[in-house]
Scaffold this motif. Sequence first.
Motif, mmCIF file in Angstrom:
data_model
loop_
_atom_site.group_PDB
_atom_site.id
_atom_site.type_symbol
_atom_site.label_atom_id
_atom_site.label_comp_id
_atom_site.label_asym_id
_atom_site.label_seq_id
_atom_site.Cartn_x
_atom_site.Cartn_y
_atom_site.Cartn_z
ATOM 1 N N ILE A 86 -6.786 4.080 -0.457
ATOM 2 C CA ILE A 86 -5.663 3.194 -0.124
ATOM 3 C C ILE A 86 -5.435 3.167 1.379
ATOM 4 C CG2 ILE A 86 -3.167 2.872 -0.382
ATOM 5 C CD1 ILE A 86 -3.489 4.050 -3.242
ATOM 6 N N GLU A 87 -5.501 4.339 2.002
ATOM 7 C CA GLU A 87 -5.335 4.391 3.460
ATOM 8 C C GLU A 87 -6.514 3.709 4.171
ATOM 9 O OE1 GLU A 87 -2.793 4.956 5.005
ATOM 10 O OE2 GLU A 87 -1.544 6.223 3.736
ATOM 11 N N PRO A 138 4.425 10.702 -12.997
ATOM 12 C CA PRO A 138 3.829 11.223 -14.226
ATOM 13 C C PRO A 138 3.446 10.080 -15.168
ATOM 14 C CG PRO A 138 6.216 11.480 -14.275
ATOM 15 C CD PRO A 138 5.867 11.007 -12.889
ATOM 16 N N TYR A 139 2.468 10.328 -15.998
ATOM 17 C CA TYR A 139 2.014 9.361 -17.004
ATOM 18 C C TYR A 139 1.450 8.070 -16.394
ATOM 19 C CZ TYR A 139 5.019 12.405 -19.782
ATOM 20 O OH TYR A 139 5.617 13.495 -20.348
ATOM 21 N N VAL A 140 1.108 8.131 -15.103
ATOM 22 C CA VAL A 140 0.487 6.988 -14.433
ATOM 23 C C VAL A 140 -0.770 7.466 -13.727
ATOM 24 C CG1 VAL A 140 0.708 5.218 -12.657
ATOM 25 C CG2 VAL A 140 2.692 5.800 -14.080
ATOM 26 N N SER A 141 -1.876 6.848 -14.045
ATOM 27 C CA SER A 141 -3.149 7.168 -13.400
ATOM 28 C C SER A 141 -3.628 5.934 -12.637
ATOM 29 C CB SER A 141 -4.190 7.569 -14.451
ATOM 30 O OG SER A 141 -5.478 7.662 -13.886
ATOM 31 N N ILE A 142 -3.940 6.116 -11.350
ATOM 32 C CA ILE A 142 -4.463 5.015 -10.546
ATOM 33 C C ILE A 142 -5.822 5.432 -9.998
ATOM 34 C CG2 ILE A 142 -4.162 3.569 -8.506
ATOM 35 C CD1 ILE A 142 -1.186 3.766 -8.853
ATOM 36 N N LEU A 165 0.828 -1.203 0.000
ATOM 37 C CA LEU A 165 0.000 0.000 0.000
ATOM 38 C C LEU A 165 0.866 1.257 0.000
ATOM 39 C CD1 LEU A 165 -2.853 -1.107 2.429
ATOM 40 C CD2 LEU A 165 -2.862 -1.100 -0.070
ATOM 41 N N ASP A 166 1.986 1.239 0.711
ATOM 42 C CA ASP A 166 2.928 2.360 0.659
ATOM 43 C C ASP A 166 3.415 2.580 -0.775
ATOM 44 O OD1 ASP A 166 2.813 2.903 3.370
ATOM 45 O OD2 ASP A 166 4.616 1.739 3.860
ATOM 46 N N HIS A 167 3.722 1.482 -1.452
ATOM 47 C CA HIS A 167 4.225 1.574 -2.829
ATOM 48 C C HIS A 167 3.159 2.142 -3.769
ATOM 49 C CE1 HIS A 167 6.800 0.715 -6.196
ATOM 50 N NE2 HIS A 167 5.879 -0.047 -6.764
ATOM 51 N N LEU A 168 1.904 1.739 -3.579
ATOM 52 C CA LEU A 168 0.827 2.293 -4.399
ATOM 53 C C LEU A 168 0.740 3.806 -4.241
ATOM 54 C CD1 LEU A 168 -2.163 -0.210 -4.049
ATOM 55 C CD2 LEU A 168 -0.835 0.279 -6.102
ATOM 56 N N GLY A 214 -6.448 10.688 -7.597
ATOM 57 C CA GLY A 214 -5.727 11.696 -6.842
ATOM 58 C C GLY A 214 -5.841 11.494 -5.338
ATOM 59 N N THR A 215 -6.139 12.575 -4.651
ATOM 60 C CA THR A 215 -6.239 12.524 -3.195
ATOM 61 C C THR A 215 -7.316 11.541 -2.737
ATOM 62 O OG1 THR A 215 -5.495 14.824 -3.008
ATOM 63 C CG2 THR A 215 -6.668 13.887 -1.112
#
Length: 283
Positions: free
Chosen positions: A273-274, A203-207, A193-196, A266-267
Amino acid sequence: MSDQEPSESAKRAFGIQLKELRRDAHLSGVELAQRCGWHKTKVSKIEHGTQSPTEEDIRKWATACAVEGQTPELIAMSREIEQMWTDYKRWHRPGMKRLQFQAMDLYAKTKLVRVYESLFVPGFLQTVEYAKAQFTIHAELHGLPLDDVEKAAQNRMVRKRFLGTGAPIFSFLLEASALTNNTGGAQVMNGQLDHLLEVSRLPYVSIGIIPQGRPRSLYPGEGFYLFDESLLKQEFWSGAFQTSRPENTSYFVRVFAALRDQAVFGTAARNEIEAARGRLQGA
C-alpha cells in the motif's frame, strides 16, 4: 472485458443440454419442431442460445423427448439463467443512492464474504471521498443524475458497519494496480490508502495484495463478490451478473484460492500500500 453478457454462455450451455435430450430421443430438429407445433427454425435458435425458450416451450420439449420428469429441473435452470444478467438501465432504476441498501440482508446472513478486485478499491473499503469520485464517473458514463452522487456515497458507508464484527468475516484480494488507478486525484487517493492501512488491522478482515511483477500462476480477471459458497456477484460497465449455480460458485472458490496464493498479507500488504502511494506521488 468482453462485450458479451456473461449469461450468454449459460444460455448456450442450456441450449446444448436441450439438444442432447433431443438427440437421446433420436429426433431430428425438424421432427421435434413438428411434435411441438413450431416452425423448424425455432429448435435451432433455442439450441444455439439465440432464442430463450418459454416455460411452455420447455414442457413441450421434455414431453416430445419423453423426459417429462426432468421438466421442473429444466424450468428452474431456465429461470436462473434469465435472472443472471441485469443491464445497467434496469439495475439503476431504483437510483444509485437506493442501490447501496439492496444487499444489506444478504451481508447480514452471510458467514464469509470473499472479494476480489483488479481495477479499483472495493466498496466496503472505500472512503466517502473515493466513493463520490467513483459514483461521479459512473453517473457520467450512464447518464445518471449527478445529484445522487453525494447521497449514494454516504449510503455506501452504512455497509461498513459489518466490518470487524465477524458477521460476516471478510477476505479481500486486490491487485496492486487497483491501488494506483487514480480515482479522484492525489488527495482522495492519499486518504484512501490511509484508510486501507486502518482497515487492514481490523479483526475478521483480511486484506491481501497481489504485488506487481509477481510471477503469475493465475492471470488477473474481472472483480467478483462470493457470498459463502452459495452466490456469486459481478459488476461490469454494462450491467450486473449473479449466479447461485453450484458449478459456478465452486469454480470461483477455486479461483479465489489460486489468487490468494499469489497475495501478500499483514506487514507485507501494508508495504504494498505504501509502495502504491509512492508510485502515485511519482506519477
